[in-house]
Design an enzyme around this catalytic site. Sequence first.
Site, PDB file in Angstrom:
ATOM      1  CG  HIS A  83     -31.669   2.042  63.757  1.00  0.00           C
ATOM      2  ND1 HIS A  83     -31.130   3.291  63.566  1.00  0.00           N
ATOM      3  CD2 HIS A  83     -32.388   2.113  64.896  1.00  0.00           C
ATOM      4  CE1 HIS A  83     -31.516   4.086  64.545  1.00  0.00           C
ATOM      5  NE2 HIS A  83     -32.281   3.403  65.372  1.00  0.00           N
ATOM      6  CD  GLU A 139     -44.270  28.806  71.332  1.00  0.00           C
ATOM      7  OE1 GLU A 139     -45.095  29.731  71.299  1.00  0.00           O
ATOM      8  OE2 GLU A 139     -44.207  27.910  70.461  1.00  0.00           O
ATOM      9  CG  HIS A 175     -29.219   6.572  67.049  1.00  0.00           C
ATOM     10  ND1 HIS A 175     -29.896   7.718  66.711  1.00  0.00           N
ATOM     11  CD2 HIS A 175     -28.896   5.975  65.880  1.00  0.00           C
ATOM     12  CE1 HIS A 175     -29.986   7.818  65.399  1.00  0.00           C
ATOM     13  NE2 HIS A 175     -29.386   6.762  64.864  1.00  0.00           N
ATOM     14  CB  ILE A 194     -32.220   3.096  57.206  1.00  0.00           C
ATOM     15  CG1 ILE A 194     -31.990   2.351  55.889  1.00  0.00           C
ATOM     16  CG2 ILE A 194     -32.670   2.119  58.299  1.00  0.00           C
ATOM     17  CD1 ILE A 194     -33.200   1.592  55.369  1.00  0.00           C
ATOM     18  CG  HIS A 227     -54.050  30.940  75.512  1.00  0.00           C
ATOM     19  ND1 HIS A 227     -54.612  30.175  74.521  1.00  0.00           N
ATOM     20  CD2 HIS A 227     -53.243  31.857  74.874  1.00  0.00           C
ATOM     21  CE1 HIS A 227     -54.191  30.604  73.338  1.00  0.00           C
ATOM     22  NE2 HIS A 227     -53.360  31.607  73.530  1.00  0.00           N
ATOM     23  CG  ASN A 253     -28.755   5.725  57.078  1.00  0.00           C
ATOM     24  OD1 ASN A 253     -29.967   5.785  57.195  1.00  0.00           O
ATOM     25  ND2 ASN A 253     -27.930   5.800  58.125  1.00  0.00           N
ATOM     26  NE  ARG A 273     -54.322  39.420  79.610  1.00  0.00           N
ATOM     27  CZ  ARG A 273     -55.496  39.305  79.011  1.00  0.00           C
ATOM     28  NH1 ARG A 273     -56.283  38.286  79.309  1.00  0.00           N
ATOM     29  NH2 ARG A 273     -55.883  40.194  78.134  1.00  0.00           N
ATOM     30  CG  HIS A 299     -28.345   2.456  68.145  1.00  0.00           C
ATOM     31  ND1 HIS A 299     -28.507   2.357  69.515  1.00  0.00           N
ATOM     32  CD2 HIS A 299     -29.594   2.605  67.618  1.00  0.00           C
ATOM     33  CE1 HIS A 299     -29.791   2.461  69.808  1.00  0.00           C
ATOM     34  NE2 HIS A 299     -30.474   2.601  68.681  1.00  0.00           N
TER      35      HIS A 299
END
Length: 726
Positions: A291, A451, A94, A217, A515, A215, A562, A54
Amino acid sequence: MTPIALVDEMKESPAHGSVDVKRVNETDKEMIDLVLRQFRCLIADLCQQFNGGHPGSAMGMAAIGVALWKYAMKYSPSNPEYFNRDRFVLSNGHTCLFQYTFLHLTGYRAMTFDQLKSYHSTRYDSLCPGHPEIEHEGIEVTTGPLGQGIANAVGLAMATKNLAATYNRPAHDLVNNTTWCMIGDACLQEGVALEAIQLAGHWKLNNLVVIYDNNQITCDGSVDLCNTEDVNAKMRACGWEVLEVEDGCYDVEGIVAALLRAKASTDKPTFINVRTIIGIGSKVAGDAKAHGVAFGAEDVRSIKQIFGMNPDEHFVLTDTVYDFFREIVPRGKRLEENWQELLASYKEHYPELHAEFIKRVEGQFTEDWRSIIPPKDSLPTAPTASRKSAGLVCNPLASKLRNMMVGTADLSPSVNMIWKDKVDFQHPDLKTTCGINGDYSGRYIHWGIREHAMASISNGLAAFSKGTILPVTSSFFMFYMYAAPGVRMGALQHLQAIHIATHDSIGTGEDGPTHQPIALAALYRAMPNLLYIRPCDSEETAGAFIAALEATNTPSIISLSRQALNQYPQYSNREGVTKGAYEFIGEKNAEVTLIGIGAEMVFAVETRRILREKYNIRARVVSFPCQRLFEAQPVEYKREVLQYRSQAPRVVIEAYAVNGWERYADAGYSMASFGKSLPGKEAYAYFGFDEDIIAEKVKALVEEVKREGVECLRGEFRDLNTTNFT
C-alpha cells in the site's frame, strides 16, 4: 490477457458539442499490453527513487486509467479549463501517481517527465505532491482525507445538472459533461462518502460514475478486518446502478464497456466494482505491504523481469507508448472547437441567456450584488435575531443571483434561508409526501441531516469552475463541527463558499450544552484562509455578507444568533465589518477599551454604561467581528482601533473559549466550561454574563493599572470571569 475488441468509432456531433471517442479495437491489443507493463514498472521506479510513496494501488489501477484517459473521458490536455470537459476526481488521493502519469502521457504541458520524477522529492516547484492538489493542471479538486473526493464528485455532477437545466436548449446542450470518480476500499468506509452516496442516488445523478478499485486492502491488512458488508447491495439500496468487472488488472475491454454503459445511464448514478490486485507483479502483491511503501530495489528488479522489462533500465516510457496517446491533444482541440461552434449558435438563438451564461463561465455574478444588499435605513431597529438579519440580506441576493445555490442541513424553519418563489434542487420526477418538489434548475438544496457532506459536496459545486456557482450552506453553528473537515478542505483549495452558522451562543438556551458552541469559534479563527465573521446586529450582518462576497478565494462562516439582539444603528457600520474591527463607541481619554463581539456586544455596551454611571470610568467599545480581516489591515489602522500605545487596558467580552484573544486584549470575560440547559437569558446569567458583574471586574482591573501601570498586564493575560463551572 483478455482480447481487445469493441464498437466502431462514433462520429463527432457539433450540434451537441461533444464527441464520442474512439473505442478499443483489435489493433490496440499489443499496445495496451505494452502501456500496462511500462506504466507499472514506472510507478515502481518513481516510488523507489526517493524510497517512499504509494505504488500498489496505482499499479493495480493501470488498466482503469487506460480505459478512462484513452477511451472514455472527454477532455482537452492543451486547455485543462475547457468548460464542458468531463471532470475526474481521484478520491483515493494517495494513488496520485496514477493520475500524474496519465496527465503526462496524454499531453498536459505542465506535467513534464522531469516533473513526474519530482514525486516525493525535495523540490519546492514539484507539481506532484503526495496527494492531488487543485492548483495543478488536470486536477479538479484537492483530495487526501478519504471520502472527500467522492463528495466533491457529487457536487461536480450537481453543478452539471443545474447548469444544464438552466441553460441547455433543444439542439444546444452547452453543458453535458460526465463526472468520473475513482475510489478505494477506504473511501467507502468514511461516513462522508455514505452521506454523499445517499444524496447522489436520491437525486438520480446519472452523469456521475464512481469506479471502485476493489483490491480489498487497507493499511492494516485485508478489508475484512473491519468491514464485511455487501458493497453492491448497499449501493443498489442507495439508488445506484451497479456494474462489475472481474479482471480489473488487464480487461481494458470490459472496463471500457462498463464505462460506456455508465455514461449512457438515463436515471441513476453508476457504481463500477472493479476487482484489482494491489502491487500487481511485486512480491507483496495483494498484501497491505504494497500500500504505502516503496518495494525495495530487489523487488523493483523482479517486477521489471515479470513484466518483460530490462531490470537495469529505469523510468522507461518508450516513444511507442507516447504515440498511443498522441491523438488525445488534437481530439481535445476538436472538442473545444465543436463547443465553440455550438456556443456561437446558442448566442444567435438565445442572446440573453448566452450573455448570462458567459458571465458565469468567466466567474462573474449575474447581477450587481452590491445593489441588492439592503441599505442600512431599511434594516430593523427593534431587537432582532441575527439569523433573521441574515435572511433579510441573503434572500434577495439568492433570488436574483443565479450563481447562488443555497441549502440547509434540514433546518429550513430555523436558518431563514428560504426566499420567495425558490425552487428546490431535486430530480424532476420526485413527488414527496410533504409536497415540496422541484427540478434540476432549482437552487435551494435540502441536504438532509448530513452536515459533513453538505460542506464537502459544496466544495465540488464551487470547484466546477471558479465563480460559476457560489454555494451557501446553513446549519446550527455547533453542527459545523461535523462539517469542519469539508470547510477546511474548501479553505485549503481557496474555494469561495458562505456557511451560515446560526444558534451560535449560550443564548441558544434550552437545547443545552450539546448545542452551545463554546470552543468552535477558536477552531475556525485559527483555520488558515477562512473568514469567521460574528456580527452583532443587522447592519453588521450586511457587512458580513459584503466581506464574504468580496472574498472570492476564501470561504466564510457567518456566525449568527438564535436570540433577538439589540440593534445599534447609531454605532454599527458595515464598512467596519469588512475591516475586521472598528471603533464602535468612541470615548476621549478612555481608561479601558471593551471589545464586543456578536451576540455579546450588548454586555460591552451595557458595561460601558455602568462604568460611566456607577464608577465614573471612561470606556470605549470596539466591535471585532473578524480577526482575519483585521489582520489584513494596515498597521496604522490596527493601532488606531485598539490604541496599542495607550495606557488603557483592553478587555474582550465573549461567551466563548478565550483562546486567540490574547493577541489583541489584556484580559477577557469569557467561558472556561461547556454550557448549560437554561433559557437563553438565564444561561448568560448562570455564567456571570451580567453588566453589573462585568463592570465590577473591569473596574478592579482599571484601578490596578492606574496603580501599577499597564505593563503589569503585559504577558499576563487575565481571565476576569473566575466563576468555576464544570
